[in-house]
Design a protein around this motif. Sequence first.
Motif, mmCIF file in Angstrom:
data_model
loop_
_atom_site.group_PDB
_atom_site.id
_atom_site.type_symbol
_atom_site.label_atom_id
_atom_site.label_comp_id
_atom_site.label_asym_id
_atom_site.label_seq_id
_atom_site.Cartn_x
_atom_site.Cartn_y
_atom_site.Cartn_z
ATOM 1 N N GLN A 57 0.743 -1.248 -0.087
ATOM 2 C CA GLN A 57 -0.008 0.162 0.056
ATOM 3 C C GLN A 57 0.838 1.315 -0.039
ATOM 4 O O GLN A 57 0.587 2.014 -0.682
ATOM 5 C CB GLN A 57 -0.725 0.160 1.272
ATOM 6 C CG GLN A 57 -2.001 -1.026 1.091
ATOM 7 C CD GLN A 57 -2.717 -1.193 2.426
ATOM 8 O OE1 GLN A 57 -2.149 -1.039 3.549
ATOM 9 N NE2 GLN A 57 -4.081 -1.413 2.509
ATOM 10 N N LEU A 58 1.965 1.076 0.667
ATOM 11 C CA LEU A 58 2.951 2.410 0.874
ATOM 12 C C LEU A 58 3.565 2.564 -0.305
ATOM 13 O O LEU A 58 3.632 3.542 -0.866
ATOM 14 C CB LEU A 58 3.782 2.354 2.086
ATOM 15 C CG LEU A 58 4.387 3.450 2.785
ATOM 16 C CD1 LEU A 58 3.594 4.941 2.739
ATOM 17 C CD2 LEU A 58 5.250 3.261 3.817
ATOM 18 N N SER A 59 3.974 1.479 -0.904
ATOM 19 C CA SER A 59 4.696 1.592 -2.267
ATOM 20 C C SER A 59 3.908 2.238 -3.273
ATOM 21 O O SER A 59 4.304 2.985 -4.100
ATOM 22 C CB SER A 59 5.245 0.389 -2.735
ATOM 23 O OG SER A 59 6.060 -0.382 -1.983
ATOM 24 N N ALA A 60 2.601 1.753 -3.383
ATOM 25 C CA ALA A 60 1.708 2.349 -4.469
ATOM 26 C C ALA A 60 1.517 3.657 -4.129
ATOM 27 O O ALA A 60 1.200 4.516 -5.188
ATOM 28 C CB ALA A 60 0.299 1.613 -4.310
ATOM 29 N N ALA A 61 1.390 4.258 -2.760
ATOM 30 C CA ALA A 61 0.968 5.570 -2.562
ATOM 31 C C ALA A 61 2.182 6.654 -2.808
ATOM 32 O O ALA A 61 2.105 7.686 -3.190
ATOM 33 C CB ALA A 61 0.746 5.805 -1.095
ATOM 34 N N LYS A 85 9.533 1.331 -5.761
ATOM 35 C CA LYS A 85 9.503 -0.035 -5.503
ATOM 36 C C LYS A 85 9.898 -0.605 -4.091
ATOM 37 O O LYS A 85 10.202 0.231 -3.331
ATOM 38 C CB LYS A 85 10.680 -0.493 -6.290
ATOM 39 C CG LYS A 85 10.414 -0.075 -8.100
ATOM 40 C CD LYS A 85 11.223 -1.012 -8.889
ATOM 41 C CE LYS A 85 10.981 -0.459 -10.368
ATOM 42 N NZ LYS A 85 12.117 -1.117 -11.294
ATOM 43 N N ASP A 86 9.532 -1.823 -4.183
ATOM 44 C CA ASP A 86 9.778 -2.410 -2.499
ATOM 45 C C ASP A 86 11.125 -2.122 -1.940
ATOM 46 O O ASP A 86 11.254 -1.629 -0.843
ATOM 47 C CB ASP A 86 9.423 -3.878 -2.722
ATOM 48 C CG ASP A 86 9.313 -4.314 -1.039
ATOM 49 O OD1 ASP A 86 8.523 -3.945 -0.295
ATOM 50 O OD2 ASP A 86 10.138 -5.114 -0.744
ATOM 51 N N ARG A 87 12.178 -2.304 -2.496
ATOM 52 C CA ARG A 87 13.445 -2.100 -2.260
ATOM 53 C C ARG A 87 13.725 -0.691 -1.741
ATOM 54 O O ARG A 87 14.378 -0.507 -0.878
ATOM 55 C CB ARG A 87 14.476 -2.581 -2.998
ATOM 56 C CG ARG A 87 15.850 -2.908 -2.555
ATOM 57 C CD ARG A 87 16.761 -3.376 -3.431
ATOM 58 N NE ARG A 87 18.247 -3.723 -2.720
ATOM 59 C CZ ARG A 87 19.201 -2.834 -2.925
ATOM 60 N NH1 ARG A 87 18.842 -1.754 -3.676
ATOM 61 N NH2 ARG A 87 20.351 -3.067 -2.378
ATOM 62 N N ALA A 88 13.407 0.298 -2.725
ATOM 63 C CA ALA A 88 13.701 1.485 -2.573
ATOM 64 C C ALA A 88 12.757 2.122 -1.352
ATOM 65 O O ALA A 88 13.216 3.103 -0.439
ATOM 66 C CB ALA A 88 13.389 2.404 -3.918
ATOM 67 N N LEU A 89 11.629 1.274 -1.300
ATOM 68 C CA LEU A 89 10.757 1.930 0.159
ATOM 69 C C LEU A 89 11.583 1.582 1.507
ATOM 70 O O LEU A 89 11.304 2.158 2.405
ATOM 71 C CB LEU A 89 9.401 0.993 -0.045
ATOM 72 C CG LEU A 89 8.233 1.521 1.003
ATOM 73 C CD1 LEU A 89 7.870 2.557 0.946
ATOM 74 C CD2 LEU A 89 7.275 0.535 0.919
ATOM 75 N N ARG A 90 12.109 0.253 1.314
ATOM 76 C CA ARG A 90 12.409 -0.131 2.616
ATOM 77 C C ARG A 90 13.814 0.615 2.858
ATOM 78 O O ARG A 90 14.120 1.015 4.170
ATOM 79 C CB ARG A 90 12.974 -1.578 2.499
ATOM 80 C CG ARG A 90 11.746 -2.707 2.205
ATOM 81 C CD ARG A 90 12.324 -3.870 2.096
ATOM 82 N NE ARG A 90 11.344 -4.827 1.630
ATOM 83 C CZ ARG A 90 10.701 -5.731 2.692
ATOM 84 N NH1 ARG A 90 10.820 -5.272 3.846
ATOM 85 N NH2 ARG A 90 9.472 -6.280 2.319
#
Length: 298
Positions: free
Chosen positions: A16-20, A24-29
Motif C-alpha cells: 500500500q505504501l509503495s503504491a502511495a 519499488k519495494d526495495r527503495a521503500l525499505r
Amino acid sequence: MFAQLSAATERLSNAQLSAAVALKDRALRIHISYLVQHRRVEDDRRTPVPGMTVAPAAVTPAEDIWTPLDWVLTVTCPDRTCRRILVVLAREADAAWGGQLSLREIAERAGCSVRTASTHRAHLIDAGLLRATVTAVHRPSGHVDRSADRYLILSGQVAPGASWEEDAARDVLARIRWWQGGASEERQRAVWRILRRMRNGWPAHELVARTDIEPARTVVSRLRLLDKLLPGSDEPYVIPAREAATGIAAGPVFCAAGCGAQFPHVAQVRPGTVCRDCRTETATAHYAQAAGAYGTDF
C-alpha cells in the motif's frame, strides 16, 4: 512518505505504501530505514515520532541548472547506489549530457562491484533516468567485439504522442543513408514503421541518429535491420534530461563555421564543433598567411 505515514489511520502494508509514494519495494525499505535512523519514525517502521517533521525537498529553479550534475542533485533516485552511479555518469557526461563508460569504469568510480553497477544501472533505465546503448566494434577479421556502452541521461518524463502525416516519415526514411531504392511496397512498410514511432512521441532527429550506421556487410533484409535499429513499436520517448532541465531541445548538430554540414551522431559531438572540411580550409589559410608573412613555403 512521511506525510503518508502521518495521515494513515491504520497500519499500511509495504504494498500500500509503495503504491502511495510510487516507489519499488526495495527503495521503500531503504527510505523507511533512513527515517528510522534519523528518528522521524519509530522502530516499528510505521509510527511517526511525535513532534517531528520532514522538510520538503528544495526545488532548484531551472535557470540555476547548468550542468548534468546540477540536475542529478535534484532528482529522486530509486536508492543511494543508483544516485552514486547517476552522479558518476553526470560527472563524465559531455555537452549532450551523455557519454561512454563501461560497467567496470562505472563500478570503479562509484566504489562498487561490476555486478552491483549492472544491477543499479538497470534500475535507472527502468526508472526512465538513463538510456544505455550497446556499442559494437567490427574487427577486420570479421569478429564483433563490444566496446563501452554509450549512455544518455534522461528526465523520466514521457513525451506526449503527436499526430504526424506519412510525408514526415518519408522524410526520415530519405535521410537513412543505407536505405537505397527498394520496391514501393517495402518502402511503404518502412514508412509505416517510422510513422508509428513518431506518433509515440519520437522526434525525427532521434530516429535518424538511431538508424545512421555503416552496415558491416551487405544488408539482406532492410526491413529487419530497420526494426532492429528503431525503438520498440510501443516504446515511449522519454525526454532527455538536458532538454527537460534547460529547455534546449536535442537536435541535429551543425558545423559551427556555418557551412551547413550536419554531424550524424548528435550525442557524440559537442555544440560548437567545426567539421573536418572547414578545419582543413582554416588550416590551409593559416599556412598561406604564415608563408606570406615569412616569405617562405611550409
